[in-house]
Motif scaffolding. Structure first.
Motif, PDB file in Angstrom:
ATOM      1  N   ASP A  18       0.836  -1.210   0.000  1.00 31.57           N
ATOM      2  CA  ASP A  18       0.000   0.000   0.000  1.00 31.57           C
ATOM      3  C   ASP A  18       0.868   1.257   0.000  1.00 31.57           C
ATOM      4  O   ASP A  18       0.574   2.228  -0.718  1.00 31.57           O
ATOM      5  CB  ASP A  18      -0.931   0.019   1.218  1.00 31.57           C
ATOM      6  N   GLU A 144      -6.467  -1.857  -5.749  1.00 32.03           N
ATOM      7  CA  GLU A 144      -6.908  -1.406  -4.432  1.00 32.03           C
ATOM      8  C   GLU A 144      -8.397  -1.621  -4.186  1.00 32.03           C
ATOM      9  O   GLU A 144      -8.824  -1.749  -3.050  1.00 32.03           O
ATOM     10  CB  GLU A 144      -6.537   0.056  -4.221  1.00 32.03           C
ATOM     11  N   TYR A 148      -6.475  -6.247  -3.709  1.00 31.32           N
ATOM     12  CA  TYR A 148      -5.913  -6.160  -2.360  1.00 31.32           C
ATOM     13  C   TYR A 148      -6.940  -6.520  -1.286  1.00 31.32           C
ATOM     14  O   TYR A 148      -6.634  -7.296  -0.382  1.00 31.32           O
ATOM     15  CB  TYR A 148      -5.308  -4.781  -2.108  1.00 31.32           C
TER      16      TYR A 148
END
Length: 178
Positions: A18, A144, A148
């Protein structure tokens, strides 16, 4: 500039990934700003410094980030049996190839700017930067928003499952592996 961090926990690994995404986003912004600066000021000391930093980041840290994703995030998702998830991961793997190809076209121009040369074609550089920015930003958004969170959820589920297992105990009677 970000650095690649090796952490043993899934949570730590995702924090590093991240953080790298944040570094990539910042360097994408710097790349967009660099082109604006070049258009207004040409190849000056500031442009040289920025080109050098951006080129180094995308040639090193960003590439290692993709290697880390391919090794640490994607395999479990590819083995999930979820067709839509597997298709998304395959698309992201293809993106990694396209990002690398686009970068290989931009990097020499940035190295030349870093060295103080202005032989680049402004229209070609602008187009290359726009394509690279769009692909990278869409790629990060997809990772994202889907990949993830799914990978984090699977890692957490595995960690919970492992936590319920009794500890391994070795006794004298246990056969050896040798």
């Amino acid at each position: 500039m970000g650095s690649v961090v090796k952490l043993n926990t899934a949570e730590g690994a995702f924090k590093a990934l991240d953080a790298c995404h944040r570094d990539i986003a910042a360097h994408l912004d710097r790349l967009a700003t660099l082109f604006e600066h070049l258009s207004a000021e040409g190849v000056d000391a500031h442009a040289q410094q920025e080109a050098r930093a951006i080129e180094a980041f995308f040639s090193e840290t960003s590439q290692q980030h993709h290697v880390d994703e391919e090794a640490k995030v994607f395999p479990a998702l590819l083995a999930s049996g979820d067709e839509a998830l597997v298709a998304t991961v395959r698309m992201l793997q293809q993106d990694h190839g396209w990002i690398e190809e686009d970068w290989l076209a931009l990097a020499p121009q940035l190295r030349a700017i870093a060295a103080g040369y202005s032989w680049y074609d402004p229209a070609e550089l602008q187009h290359g930067i726009e394509v690279f920015l769009e692909l990278c930003r869409e790629h990060i958004q997809l990772e994202e928003s889907i990949i993830y969170p799914e990978a984090k959820a699977r890692a957490a589920k595995l960690a919970r499952r492992r936590a319920t297992l009794p500890p391994l105990r070795f006794t004298k009677e246990a056969p050896s592996s040798s």
